[in-house]
Motif scaffolding. Structure first.
Motif, PDB file in Angstrom:
ATOM      1  N   ARG A 117      26.047 -52.833   5.838  1.00 50.50           N
ATOM      2  CA  ARG A 117      26.559 -53.277   7.140  1.00 50.50           C
ATOM      3  C   ARG A 117      26.578 -54.799   7.253  1.00 50.50           C
ATOM      4  O   ARG A 117      26.808 -55.334   8.337  1.00 50.50           O
ATOM      5  CB  ARG A 117      25.698 -52.691   8.270  1.00 50.50           C
ATOM      6  N   PHE A 118      26.347 -55.513   6.153  1.00 48.97           N
ATOM      7  CA  PHE A 118      26.216 -56.961   6.187  1.00 48.97           C
ATOM      8  C   PHE A 118      27.466 -57.658   5.641  1.00 48.97           C
ATOM      9  O   PHE A 118      28.280 -57.060   4.939  1.00 48.97           O
ATOM     10  CB  PHE A 118      24.998 -57.408   5.364  1.00 48.97           C
ATOM     11  N   GLY A 119      27.565 -58.960   5.939  1.00 48.43           N
ATOM     12  CA  GLY A 119      28.622 -59.781   5.367  1.00 48.43           C
ATOM     13  C   GLY A 119      29.931 -59.691   6.124  1.00 48.43           C
ATOM     14  O   GLY A 119      30.066 -58.993   7.131  1.00 48.43           O
ATOM     15  N   CYS A 120      30.918 -60.444   5.605  1.00 49.16           N
ATOM     16  CA  CYS A 120      32.241 -60.502   6.233  1.00 49.16           C
ATOM     17  C   CYS A 120      33.273 -60.077   5.190  1.00 49.16           C
ATOM     18  O   CYS A 120      33.683 -60.872   4.339  1.00 49.16           O
ATOM     19  CB  CYS A 120      32.538 -61.918   6.737  1.00 49.16           C
ATOM     20  N   LYS A 121      33.683 -58.831   5.263  1.00 47.44           N
ATOM     21  CA  LYS A 121      34.644 -58.293   4.309  1.00 47.44           C
ATOM     22  C   LYS A 121      36.001 -58.966   4.453  1.00 47.44           C
ATOM     23  O   LYS A 121      36.685 -59.238   3.461  1.00 47.44           O
ATOM     24  CB  LYS A 121      34.771 -56.782   4.505  1.00 47.44           C
ATOM     25  N   ALA A 122      36.413 -59.272   5.677  1.00 45.83           N
ATOM     26  CA  ALA A 122      37.745 -59.836   5.917  1.00 45.83           C
ATOM     27  C   ALA A 122      37.920 -61.196   5.239  1.00 45.83           C
ATOM     28  O   ALA A 122      38.988 -61.496   4.702  1.00 45.83           O
ATOM     29  CB  ALA A 122      37.994 -59.963   7.417  1.00 45.83           C
ATOM     30  N   ASP A 123      36.872 -62.030   5.250  1.00 46.27           N
ATOM     31  CA  ASP A 123      36.985 -63.384   4.708  1.00 46.27           C
ATOM     32  C   ASP A 123      36.431 -63.506   3.295  1.00 46.27           C
ATOM     33  O   ASP A 123      36.923 -64.313   2.500  1.00 46.27           O
ATOM     34  CB  ASP A 123      36.243 -64.382   5.611  1.00 46.27           C
ATOM     35  N   CYS A 124      35.399 -62.742   2.972  1.00 51.02           N
ATOM     36  CA  CYS A 124      34.688 -62.927   1.697  1.00 51.02           C
ATOM     37  C   CYS A 124      34.841 -61.758   0.731  1.00 51.02           C
ATOM     38  O   CYS A 124      34.340 -61.835  -0.401  1.00 51.02           O
ATOM     39  CB  CYS A 124      33.199 -63.167   1.965  1.00 51.02           C
ATOM     40  N   GLY A 125      35.492 -60.677   1.144  1.00 47.44           N
ATOM     41  CA  GLY A 125      35.660 -59.540   0.255  1.00 47.44           C
ATOM     42  C   GLY A 125      34.416 -58.679   0.191  1.00 47.44           C
ATOM     43  O   GLY A 125      33.506 -58.788   1.014  1.00 47.44           O
ATOM     44  N   VAL A 126      34.371 -57.820  -0.818  1.00 52.99           N
ATOM     45  CA  VAL A 126      33.262 -56.879  -1.003  1.00 52.99           C
ATOM     46  C   VAL A 126      32.414 -57.338  -2.176  1.00 52.99           C
ATOM     47  O   VAL A 126      32.939 -57.740  -3.222  1.00 52.99           O
ATOM     48  CB  VAL A 126      33.796 -55.454  -1.248  1.00 52.99           C
ATOM     49  N   GLU A 127      31.097 -57.296  -2.002  1.00 51.26           N
ATOM     50  CA  GLU A 127      30.175 -57.678  -3.070  1.00 51.26           C
ATOM     51  C   GLU A 127      30.284 -56.665  -4.230  1.00 51.26           C
ATOM     52  O   GLU A 127      30.027 -55.472  -4.044  1.00 51.26           O
ATOM     53  CB  GLU A 127      28.741 -57.693  -2.529  1.00 51.26           C
ATOM     54  N   PRO A 128      30.687 -57.138  -5.447  1.00 54.23           N
ATOM     55  CA  PRO A 128      30.884 -56.196  -6.547  1.00 54.23           C
ATOM     56  C   PRO A 128      29.591 -55.806  -7.257  1.00 54.23           C
ATOM     57  O   PRO A 128      29.534 -54.765  -7.919  1.00 54.23           O
ATOM     58  CB  PRO A 128      31.812 -56.958  -7.496  1.00 54.23           C
ATOM     59  N   ASN A 129      28.560 -56.631  -7.143  1.00 50.49           N
ATOM     60  CA  ASN A 129      27.313 -56.406  -7.887  1.00 50.49           C
ATOM     61  C   ASN A 129      26.230 -55.880  -6.953  1.00 50.49           C
ATOM     62  O   ASN A 129      25.540 -56.648  -6.281  1.00 50.49           O
ATOM     63  CB  ASN A 129      26.854 -57.704  -8.557  1.00 50.49           C
ATOM     64  N   THR A 130      26.097 -54.579  -6.888  1.00 53.24           N
ATOM     65  CA  THR A 130      25.059 -53.950  -6.073  1.00 53.24           C
ATOM     66  C   THR A 130      24.308 -52.922  -6.908  1.00 53.24           C
ATOM     67  O   THR A 130      24.796 -52.448  -7.938  1.00 53.24           O
ATOM     68  CB  THR A 130      25.652 -53.254  -4.832  1.00 53.24           C
ATOM     69  N   THR A 131      23.119 -52.605  -6.452  1.00 54.07           N
ATOM     70  CA  THR A 131      22.280 -51.596  -7.102  1.00 54.07           C
ATOM     71  C   THR A 131      21.968 -50.498  -6.092  1.00 54.07           C
ATOM     72  O   THR A 131      21.568 -50.796  -4.955  1.00 54.07           O
ATOM     73  CB  THR A 131      20.967 -52.222  -7.610  1.00 54.07           C
ATOM     74  N   ARG A 132      22.155 -49.261  -6.495  1.00 51.96           N
ATOM     75  CA  ARG A 132      21.844 -48.146  -5.597  1.00 51.96           C
ATOM     76  C   ARG A 132      20.346 -47.841  -5.688  1.00 51.96           C
ATOM     77  O   ARG A 132      19.790 -47.633  -6.770  1.00 51.96           O
ATOM     78  CB  ARG A 132      22.659 -46.916  -5.951  1.00 51.96           C
ATOM     79  N   LEU A 133      19.710 -47.835  -4.512  1.00 52.88           N
ATOM     80  CA  LEU A 133      18.291 -47.529  -4.432  1.00 52.88           C
ATOM     81  C   LEU A 133      18.081 -46.221  -3.677  1.00 52.88           C
ATOM     82  O   LEU A 133      18.861 -45.866  -2.790  1.00 52.88           O
ATOM     83  CB  LEU A 133      17.536 -48.640  -3.690  1.00 52.88           C
ATOM     84  N   LEU A 134      17.016 -45.528  -4.051  1.00 52.99           N
ATOM     85  CA  LEU A 134      16.545 -44.371  -3.312  1.00 52.99           C
ATOM     86  C   LEU A 134      15.180 -44.735  -2.738  1.00 52.99           C
ATOM     87  O   LEU A 134      14.256 -45.069  -3.484  1.00 52.99           O
ATOM     88  CB  LEU A 134      16.421 -43.146  -4.217  1.00 52.99           C
ATOM     89  N   VAL A 135      15.069 -44.706  -1.431  1.00 55.59           N
ATOM     90  CA  VAL A 135      13.810 -45.036  -0.755  1.00 55.59           C
ATOM     91  C   VAL A 135      13.200 -43.741  -0.222  1.00 55.59           C
ATOM     92  O   VAL A 135      13.857 -42.982   0.498  1.00 55.59           O
ATOM     93  CB  VAL A 135      14.043 -46.036   0.394  1.00 55.59           C
ATOM     94  N   LYS A 136      11.939 -43.517  -0.590  1.00 58.83           N
ATOM     95  CA  LYS A 136      11.224 -42.324  -0.132  1.00 58.83           C
ATOM     96  C   LYS A 136      10.048 -42.763   0.744  1.00 58.83           C
ATOM     97  O   LYS A 136       9.180 -43.521   0.301  1.00 58.83           O
ATOM     98  CB  LYS A 136      10.711 -41.501  -1.309  1.00 58.83           C
TER      99      LYS A 136
END
Length: 234
Positions: A112-131
């Protein structure tokens, strides 16, 4: 020997050039900072003056600048003028969608963070599972409902730059998560950027909440990550 001397001279010249470049850069940054301080000081002086006049009769106030002038009938109009002419042009908050990616306030979007319209989508992310596992029962003095009502949790990013600017850490959930059952295990997946993410637990005075974080880069083989001093190290 001559070649060695020539090489040493070139290294010395390069070092001097680099030192000069750093000094010039520091001077430019210092001048930029001073300009902002002077502008802010001028604004505060005018603002406080207007506040001082607010308790008096103010039939007419005139602010002149060069060949132009503005005339006001109240201190409120003076403040509106100062905001429009001084504050807004220099302290304008970035607007998402104006076509300009203005770092560090604006950045590539993830979750839900950042500005997609001006900066695009962050390509480098890691999927986490939080328990998050909780069990508020069995306390010798306090009822489970009382312990459960006091506890909250979230997943946040420790960011030194944001803290230096006075901004709070980015937390995955807009509001801290509550517990609705005395004993339960909750699983959440999230795609996050690299950094020191930590599980923030508040109000768990009896130590009834436990958490674990797993990397889901290989969904068939989740890898548990080490939690140190409240931080999650991917």
């Amino acid at each position: 020997m001559q070649r060695l001397n020539e090489g040493g001279r070139q290294q010395a010249e390069a070092a001097v050039a680099e030192a000069v470049r750093r000094k010039l850069q520091a001077a430019v940054e210092t001048e930029h900072t001073y300009r902002h301080i002077l502008a802010f000081t001028a604004f505060m002086a005018a603002y406080l003056t207007a506040l001082g006049l607010s308790d008096q009769d103010l039939p007419s106030v005139c602010l002149a600048g060069g060949a132009t002038s503005a005339r006001f009938g109240s201190s409120g109009e003076v403040l509106d003028y100062i905001e429009g002419r001084l504050v807004a042009p220099h302290w304008r908050d970035p607007v998402c969608g104006d076509g300009a990616c203005e770092a560090p306030i604006e950045f590539a979007a993830f979750g839900r963070f950042g500005c997609k319209a001006d900066c695009g989508v962050e390509p480098n992310t890691t999927r986490l599972l939080v328990k998050v596992r909780s069990n508020f029962g069995g306390h010798p003095l306090l009822a489970p409902r009382l312990l459960m009502a006091a506890a909250r949790w979230n997943v946040c990013l420790m960011d030194a730059a944001r803290r230096q600017r006075g901004d709070p850490d980015l937390c995955w959930f807009e509001r801290d998560q509550v517990f609705t059952e005395a004993a339960a295990t909750r699983l959440e997946t999230m795609d996050v950027i690299d950094g020191s993410w930590y599980v923030a637990v508040q109000g768990d005075y009896a130590g009834r909440v436990q958490g674990a974080v797993y990397s889901m880069q290989d969904p068939d083989n989740p890898k548990q990550l080490t939690l140190q001093a409240g931080r999650c190290q991917p």
